[in-house]
Design a protein around this motif. Sequence first.
Motif, PDB file in Angstrom:
ATOM      1  N   UNK A 100       0.824  -1.204   0.000  1.00 16.52           N
ATOM      2  CA  UNK A 100       0.000   0.000   0.000  1.00 16.52           C
ATOM      3  C   UNK A 100       0.865   1.265   0.000  1.00 16.52           C
ATOM      4  N   UNK A 101       1.942   1.247   0.755  1.00 12.86           N
ATOM      5  CA  UNK A 101       2.808   2.429   0.830  1.00 12.86           C
ATOM      6  C   UNK A 101       3.433   2.736  -0.534  1.00 12.86           C
ATOM      7  N   UNK A 102       3.794   1.687  -1.251  1.00 13.07           N
ATOM      8  CA  UNK A 102       4.361   1.904  -2.589  1.00 13.07           C
ATOM      9  C   UNK A 102       3.278   2.436  -3.529  1.00 13.07           C
ATOM     10  N   UNK A 103       2.074   1.879  -3.431  1.00  7.87           N
ATOM     11  CA  UNK A 103       0.955   2.396  -4.245  1.00  7.87           C
ATOM     12  C   UNK A 103       0.788   3.902  -4.025  1.00  7.87           C
ATOM     13  N   UNK A 104       0.755   4.287  -2.771  1.00  8.34           N
ATOM     14  CA  UNK A 104       0.519   5.698  -2.441  1.00  8.34           C
ATOM     15  C   UNK A 104       1.656   6.575  -2.954  1.00  8.34           C
ATOM     16  N   UNK A 105       2.885   6.106  -2.750  1.00 14.98           N
ATOM     17  CA  UNK A 105       4.045   6.909  -3.170  1.00 14.98           C
ATOM     18  C   UNK A 105       4.102   7.064  -4.683  1.00 14.98           C
ATOM     19  N   UNK A 106       3.680   6.032  -5.394  1.00 12.95           N
ATOM     20  CA  UNK A 106       3.653   6.116  -6.861  1.00 12.95           C
ATOM     21  C   UNK A 106       2.510   7.016  -7.324  1.00 12.95           C
ATOM     22  N   UNK A 107       1.355   6.873  -6.677  1.00 11.18           N
ATOM     23  CA  UNK A 107       0.190   7.651  -7.101  1.00 11.18           C
ATOM     24  C   UNK A 107       0.419   9.152  -6.884  1.00 11.18           C
ATOM     25  N   UNK A 108       1.044   9.492  -5.770  1.00 14.86           N
ATOM     26  CA  UNK A 108       1.261  10.916  -5.472  1.00 14.86           C
ATOM     27  C   UNK A 108       2.516  11.446  -6.158  1.00 14.86           C
ATOM     28  N   UNK A 109       3.346  10.556  -6.636  1.00 14.61           N
ATOM     29  CA  UNK A 109       4.616  10.969  -7.235  1.00 14.61           C
ATOM     30  C   UNK A 109       5.698  11.232  -6.195  1.00 14.61           C
ATOM     31  N   UNK A 110       5.355  11.058  -4.922  1.00 19.58           N
ATOM     32  CA  UNK A 110       6.339  11.345  -3.859  1.00 19.58           C
ATOM     33  C   UNK A 110       7.563  10.436  -3.935  1.00 19.58           C
ATOM     34  N   UNK A 111       7.366   9.274  -4.532  1.00 16.13           N
ATOM     35  CA  UNK A 111       8.489   8.339  -4.635  1.00 16.13           C
ATOM     36  C   UNK A 111       9.668   9.002  -5.350  1.00 16.13           C
ATOM     37  N   UNK A 112       9.348   9.930  -6.290  1.00 16.15           N
ATOM     38  CA  UNK A 112      10.409  10.551  -7.090  1.00 16.15           C
ATOM     39  C   UNK A 112      11.056  11.747  -6.392  1.00 16.15           C
ATOM     40  N   UNK A 113      10.424  12.190  -5.316  1.00 14.72           N
ATOM     41  CA  UNK A 113      11.004  13.319  -4.576  1.00 14.72           C
ATOM     42  C   UNK A 113      11.891  12.859  -3.425  1.00 14.72           C
ATOM     43  N   UNK A 114      11.827  11.579  -3.136  1.00 17.87           N
ATOM     44  CA  UNK A 114      12.559  11.074  -1.971  1.00 17.87           C
ATOM     45  C   UNK A 114      14.056  10.985  -2.215  1.00 17.87           C
ATOM     46  N   UNK A 115      14.781  10.850  -1.109  1.00 18.02           N
ATOM     47  CA  UNK A 115      16.238  10.718  -1.158  1.00 18.02           C
ATOM     48  C   UNK A 115      16.682   9.532  -2.010  1.00 18.02           C
ATOM     49  N   UNK A 116      15.955   8.427  -1.878  1.00 17.80           N
ATOM     50  CA  UNK A 116      16.352   7.196  -2.560  1.00 17.80           C
ATOM     51  C   UNK A 116      16.359   7.368  -4.064  1.00 17.80           C
TER      52      UNK A 116
END
Length: 558
Positions: A100-116
Motif C-alpha cells: 500500500x505504501x508503494x501504491x501511495x508513493x507512486x500515485x502521489x509521485x512522492x516516490x520521485x522526490x525522496x532521497x532514494x
Amino acid sequence: MASSGQVSFKLEDHPKLPKGKRIAVVVLDGWGEYKPDQYNCIHVAQTPTMDSLKQGAPDRWRLIRAHGNAVGLPTEDDMGNSEVGHNALGAGRIFAQGAKLVDLALASGKIYDGEGFKYISESFEKGTLHLIGLLSDGGVHSRLDQLQLLLKGASERGAKRICVHVLTDGRDVLDGSSVGFVEILENDLAKLREKGVDARIASGGGRMYVTMDRYENDWDVVKRGWDAQVLGEAPHKFKNAIEAVKKLRENANDQYLPPFVIVDDNNKAVGPIVDGDAVVTINFRADRMVMLAKALEYQDFNKFDRVRVPKIRYAGMLQYDGELKLPSRYLVSPPEIDRTSGEYLVHNGVRTFACSETVKFGHVTFFWNGNRSGYFNPQMEEYVEIPSDVGITFNVQPKMKALEIGEKARDAILSGKFDQVRVNIPNGDMVGHTGDIEATVVACKAADEAVKMILDAIEQVGGIYIVTADHGNAEDMVKRNKSGEPLLDKNGDLQILTSHTCQPVPIAIGGPGLAPGVRFRSDAPNGGLANVAATVMNLHGFVAPNDYETTLIEVADN
Ligand SMILES: O=C(O)[C@@H](CO)OP(=O)(O)O
Ligand SMILES: [Mn+2]
Ligand SMILES: [Mn+2]
C-alpha cells in the motif's frame, strides 16, 4: 516515531487474569478454514488435534480475518501472507503495509522526490538503471503495475538505459502465468524503446531457484542470481525473454526456472551490472530480498564469491531490515512498526522462546518483531532455528521439521525457563505452495501432530495455549469460479492453486491454566490477526496498550 527510549513499556495488570502462566503461541503457516471438499487438504488429512479444538466453538474456537484490510493490504482482494500476517500478530495493530505504501508513493509521485530516487537518478546520465524483482501481480512481494509505473516514472525522469532482471513467480499466481507477465513487460519495454529509452529484459530465473531465498537457507540461490544479473553469466542464453521462459518451462515450473541471460548477436549478455550503474530491488516485501541486499550493499561479504563487485548506486523499494538499516537507501519508507508485543512483554518480565525451521524462522522472530532482526533482550529471549532441508521442493519431504519444532517447543515449555513459547509450523504453507495435493495432506497431518506435542506439554505444566494461523493456503488447492466450483484450464485439467487464499483462519485457546470464564467475546465478529497480540498479553496477565487492536477474549463472572 517515538524512539523506544521515550516510551514507557510498563503494562497494566489485567484486573482478572493472573500472571506467570506458561503460554504456547502456535502459528500454523498457511492454514485457513474452507468448505470441506477433496481439494481442502486440511479436511482430507487426519488432523485430530485441530479438529478437537474446533469443538470448543464458539467460546474457545473461532475464525479471524487474515487478508486484505485486516492486515494492512491495499484491497479486500489481496490474499494474506506471512509478512503482513506475522507483523499483525506481533504488533497488535494494523499498519499500512509495503504494498500500500508503494501504491501511495507512486500515485502521489512522492516516490520521485525522496532521497532514494534522487540518489539512484544520479546514475541515469551515464549508467544503466537495473530493476530486479518478482514479476507477477501476486501482491505478496511485488506487483507488476508498480514496476510498470516505476519504469514510466524513471524514464520520464532521465533514465536512458534500463535493464529488468525478472524473477518468475508461479507461487503467488498460477503456474504458467510467467509467460503472460513477460509478454506484458516486453510490450511496455518496446514502447519505451520507441520513445528512445534503451529498455530491455536482461536476465531471469524462477524465484525459488534464483535470488529469492530467505533467512540464509541456501546462498547458492542468491549466487545464481548474482551470476546472471551482475556478471551476465548463466547456463542458458537467449535472444529474447519470452522465448527463454517458454523454452525453460518445458523442464521446470515458474518457481524453479533455471537462470538465463539475454544476449546480443555476438552472444554477449546485454545487461550485466557494471560500475556507475543504479540498481533497485523492486520487491516491497523484506524476507526474500535481504540476502541480495546484503550482497549488493556490504563491502565485507563472504557468503559466496561475488567475483566482481561493481560500484553502484543501490536502493531497495523499501528498507528491508529496520535493525540492520538494510539497504541504507530506499525509495519508499517502510511501515514504522514500533512497540511490538514482543518488546512490551520482554519489558514486563515475560521470558520468551521462539522457534521454527529456517524457511519460517524469521516469521516468528523478524516479522513478529516488526521486521527487526535480533533480540530485544538476550537475557529474556531465546530464538532457535532448526535447519530446513535444502535443495528440495517440500512435497518431497512434506513432514519437514514439524516434529523437531514440536520437540523443541515441548522441551522449552517443560524447562520452566520461559513464559511464552512461540512457534511457526510451516507445513501447510510450504507444501501447499508446491501444488502437490497428496503431499499437502501429509503435511497437514504432520503439522497437527506437532500441535499435539505442544498441547500435551502445556497440559503437563498447567499452561495455556493459543493456536492460530497467519493466512490460508492448504485448505484450498484449486482455482475456483465465483460459486466455488473448481476451474479447468483449456485442456480440461484442474487449475491448481499454489498460492495463499483469502480465507479466514482459526484461533483456539485452552489448556489447564486458562482461568475459568475466559471465552471469546461475541462482540468482535470482525476480529483479525491484529487482535491476537492483546489477547496474548491478557493471557500473560496484562492489559494491552490503548492503541492496540482490542482483545478477542473476556472473562465471564462464573
Ligand atoms: O514463500 C513466500 O515468500 C510467500 C509466498 O510468496 O509465502 P509466505 O508469505 O507464507 O512466506
Ligand atoms: Mn505464511
Ligand atoms: Mn506461503
